[in-house]
Design a protein around this motif. Structure first.
Motif, PDB file in Angstrom:
ATOM      1  N   THR A  57       7.236   4.733   3.435  1.00 52.70           N
ATOM      2  CA  THR A  57       6.015   4.209   2.822  1.00 52.70           C
ATOM      3  C   THR A  57       5.911   2.718   3.054  1.00 52.70           C
ATOM      4  O   THR A  57       6.897   2.045   3.387  1.00 52.70           O
ATOM      5  CB  THR A  57       5.982   4.482   1.309  1.00 52.70           C
ATOM      6  OG1 THR A  57       7.006   3.708   0.671  1.00 52.70           O
ATOM      7  CG2 THR A  57       6.199   5.959   1.017  1.00 52.70           C
ATOM      8  N   GLN A  58       4.720   2.198   2.833  1.00 52.94           N
ATOM      9  CA  GLN A  58       4.533   0.753   2.956  1.00 52.94           C
ATOM     10  C   GLN A  58       5.107   0.052   1.737  1.00 52.94           C
ATOM     11  O   GLN A  58       5.186   0.620   0.650  1.00 52.94           O
ATOM     12  CB  GLN A  58       3.036   0.441   3.085  1.00 52.94           C
ATOM     13  CG  GLN A  58       2.441   0.795   4.427  1.00 52.94           C
ATOM     14  CD  GLN A  58       1.045   0.240   4.601  1.00 52.94           C
ATOM     15  OE1 GLN A  58       0.315   0.074   3.636  1.00 52.94           O
ATOM     16  NE2 GLN A  58       0.681  -0.061   5.824  1.00 52.94           N
ATOM     17  N   ARG A  59       5.488  -1.184   1.949  1.00 52.70           N
ATOM     18  CA  ARG A  59       5.985  -1.988   0.846  1.00 52.70           C
ATOM     19  C   ARG A  59       4.856  -2.168  -0.170  1.00 52.70           C
ATOM     20  O   ARG A  59       3.717  -2.479   0.184  1.00 52.70           O
ATOM     21  CB  ARG A  59       6.468  -3.332   1.383  1.00 52.70           C
ATOM     22  CG  ARG A  59       7.253  -4.170   0.404  1.00 52.70           C
ATOM     23  CD  ARG A  59       7.942  -5.286   1.147  1.00 52.70           C
ATOM     24  NE  ARG A  59       9.004  -4.782   2.014  1.00 52.70           N
ATOM     25  CZ  ARG A  59       9.738  -5.555   2.796  1.00 52.70           C
ATOM     26  NH1 ARG A  59       9.505  -6.860   2.858  1.00 52.70           N
ATOM     27  NH2 ARG A  59      10.676  -5.032   3.554  1.00 52.70           N
ATOM     28  N   GLU A  60       5.181  -1.997  -1.443  1.00 52.34           N
ATOM     29  CA  GLU A  60       4.189  -2.060  -2.518  1.00 52.34           C
ATOM     30  C   GLU A  60       4.425  -3.295  -3.372  1.00 52.34           C
ATOM     31  O   GLU A  60       5.551  -3.518  -3.850  1.00 52.34           O
ATOM     32  CB  GLU A  60       4.292  -0.795  -3.381  1.00 52.34           C
ATOM     33  CG  GLU A  60       3.373  -0.767  -4.570  1.00 52.34           C
ATOM     34  CD  GLU A  60       3.662   0.380  -5.531  1.00 52.34           C
ATOM     35  OE1 GLU A  60       2.814   0.638  -6.401  1.00 52.34           O
ATOM     36  OE2 GLU A  60       4.723   1.022  -5.404  1.00 52.34           O
ATOM     37  N   TRP A  61       3.393  -4.059  -3.607  1.00 54.59           N
ATOM     38  CA  TRP A  61       3.478  -5.206  -4.501  1.00 54.59           C
ATOM     39  C   TRP A  61       3.600  -4.703  -5.932  1.00 54.59           C
ATOM     40  O   TRP A  61       2.882  -3.787  -6.352  1.00 54.59           O
ATOM     41  CB  TRP A  61       2.236  -6.082  -4.351  1.00 54.59           C
ATOM     42  CG  TRP A  61       2.093  -7.110  -5.398  1.00 54.59           C
ATOM     43  CD1 TRP A  61       2.797  -8.267  -5.522  1.00 54.59           C
ATOM     44  CD2 TRP A  61       1.184  -7.090  -6.503  1.00 54.59           C
ATOM     45  NE1 TRP A  61       2.377  -8.981  -6.628  1.00 54.59           N
ATOM     46  CE2 TRP A  61       1.390  -8.278  -7.242  1.00 54.59           C
ATOM     47  CE3 TRP A  61       0.214  -6.190  -6.940  1.00 54.59           C
ATOM     48  CZ2 TRP A  61       0.657  -8.576  -8.393  1.00 54.59           C
ATOM     49  CZ3 TRP A  61      -0.519  -6.478  -8.072  1.00 54.59           C
ATOM     50  CH2 TRP A  61      -0.293  -7.664  -8.793  1.00 54.59           C
ATOM     51  N   VAL A  62       4.493  -5.328  -6.701  1.00 57.22           N
ATOM     52  CA  VAL A  62       4.748  -4.907  -8.079  1.00 57.22           C
ATOM     53  C   VAL A  62       4.270  -5.958  -9.076  1.00 57.22           C
ATOM     54  O   VAL A  62       3.524  -5.650 -10.012  1.00 57.22           O
ATOM     55  CB  VAL A  62       6.250  -4.623  -8.297  1.00 57.22           C
ATOM     56  CG1 VAL A  62       6.528  -4.300  -9.767  1.00 57.22           C
ATOM     57  CG2 VAL A  62       6.727  -3.496  -7.394  1.00 57.22           C
ATOM     58  N   ALA A 102       0.878  -4.849 -10.806  1.00 57.24           N
ATOM     59  CA  ALA A 102       0.216  -3.671 -10.272  1.00 57.24           C
ATOM     60  C   ALA A 102      -0.144  -2.745 -11.433  1.00 57.24           C
ATOM     61  O   ALA A 102       0.569  -2.680 -12.444  1.00 57.24           O
ATOM     62  CB  ALA A 102       1.144  -2.950  -9.303  1.00 57.24           C
ATOM     63  N   TYR A 143       8.452  -6.779  -4.935  1.00 54.29           N
ATOM     64  CA  TYR A 143       7.885  -5.660  -4.200  1.00 54.29           C
ATOM     65  C   TYR A 143       8.851  -4.479  -4.339  1.00 54.29           C
ATOM     66  O   TYR A 143      10.008  -4.652  -4.742  1.00 54.29           O
ATOM     67  CB  TYR A 143       7.740  -5.990  -2.710  1.00 54.29           C
ATOM     68  CG  TYR A 143       6.702  -7.024  -2.380  1.00 54.29           C
ATOM     69  CD1 TYR A 143       7.008  -8.390  -2.430  1.00 54.29           C
ATOM     70  CD2 TYR A 143       5.411  -6.662  -1.998  1.00 54.29           C
ATOM     71  CE1 TYR A 143       6.055  -9.349  -2.118  1.00 54.29           C
ATOM     72  CE2 TYR A 143       4.457  -7.610  -1.680  1.00 54.29           C
ATOM     73  CZ  TYR A 143       4.793  -8.953  -1.741  1.00 54.29           C
ATOM     74  OH  TYR A 143       3.849  -9.899  -1.431  1.00 54.29           O
ATOM     75  N   ARG A 144       8.363  -3.308  -3.955  1.00 53.53           N
ATOM     76  CA  ARG A 144       9.250  -2.157  -3.875  1.00 53.53           C
ATOM     77  C   ARG A 144       8.855  -1.297  -2.685  1.00 53.53           C
ATOM     78  O   ARG A 144       7.707  -1.336  -2.236  1.00 53.53           O
ATOM     79  CB  ARG A 144       9.236  -1.332  -5.168  1.00 53.53           C
ATOM     80  CG  ARG A 144       7.908  -0.674  -5.522  1.00 53.53           C
ATOM     81  CD  ARG A 144       7.996  -0.061  -6.912  1.00 53.53           C
ATOM     82  NE  ARG A 144       6.753   0.615  -7.277  1.00 53.53           N
ATOM     83  CZ  ARG A 144       6.516   1.127  -8.477  1.00 53.53           C
ATOM     84  NH1 ARG A 144       7.437   1.039  -9.441  1.00 53.53           N
ATOM     85  NH2 ARG A 144       5.368   1.730  -8.726  1.00 53.53           N
ATOM     86  N   GLN A 145       9.830  -0.544  -2.210  1.00 50.81           N
ATOM     87  CA  GLN A 145       9.588   0.279  -1.017  1.00 50.81           C
ATOM     88  C   GLN A 145      10.435   1.533  -1.074  1.00 50.81           C
ATOM     89  O   GLN A 145      11.617   1.487  -1.450  1.00 50.81           O
ATOM     90  CB  GLN A 145       9.915  -0.523   0.246  1.00 50.81           C
ATOM     91  CG  GLN A 145       9.487   0.154   1.527  1.00 50.81           C
ATOM     92  CD  GLN A 145       9.469  -0.808   2.695  1.00 50.81           C
ATOM     93  OE1 GLN A 145      10.141  -1.833   2.695  1.00 50.81           O
ATOM     94  NE2 GLN A 145       8.697  -0.476   3.716  1.00 50.81           N
ATOM     95  N   SER A 147       0.166   0.297 -11.712  1.00 46.28           N
ATOM     96  CA  SER A 147       1.161   1.340 -11.929  1.00 46.28           C
ATOM     97  C   SER A 147       2.301   0.901 -12.842  1.00 46.28           C
ATOM     98  O   SER A 147       3.021   1.747 -13.388  1.00 46.28           O
ATOM     99  CB  SER A 147       1.738   1.811 -10.593  1.00 46.28           C
ATOM    100  OG  SER A 147       2.326   0.731  -9.902  1.00 46.28           O
TER     101      SER A 147
END
Length: 121
Positions: free
Chosen positions: A43-48, A60, A37-39, A62
């Motif tokens: 912002t909300q934590r984003e699954w990678v 993801a 994940y990244r954050q 992106s």
């Protein structure tokens, strides 16, 4: 107590590469899922990316085509190879691992401490 030890973050120019590592601190019976994940602040934590025990991987949109998640079974380590990095990839990257410590034990999820990745010229 099982820990996840992350390393590999740093400062890189746009277009550059980094490889993140996440090592499980002791031998375990099985590792089910390994996820990055990244954050960024506010912002909300984003699954990678994720890798399951059978080897299937998901990314993801992106990062698809630029990042690759892999695992060293002998070292109980998961990697995130990041290529063609962009400024918008700047974040704290965290690994998450779901594992069973012993045969028959209930799967438990652990988190790494996070490693900073900064993409800037």
């Amino acid at each position: 107590q099982i820990q996840l030890v992350e390393s590999g973050g740093g400062l890189v120019q746009p277009g550059g590469s980094l490889r993140l590592s996440c090592a499980v601190s002791e031998n375990v019976f099985s590792i089910n899922t390994m996820t990055w994940y990244r954050q960024t602040p506010g912002t909300q934590r984003e699954w990678v990316a994720s890798r399951v025990s059978g080897g299937a991987t998901n990314y993801a949109d992106s990062v698809k085509g630029r990042f690759a998640i892999s695992r060293d079974n002998d070292a109980n380590t998961v990697y995130l190879q990041m290529n063609n990095l962009k400024p918008e990839d700047t974040a704290v990257y965290l690994c998450q691992v779901t594992l069973s410590k012993h045969s028959g034990s209930r799967p438990t999820t652990y988190w790494g401490q996070g490693t900073q990745v900064t993409v800037s010229s």
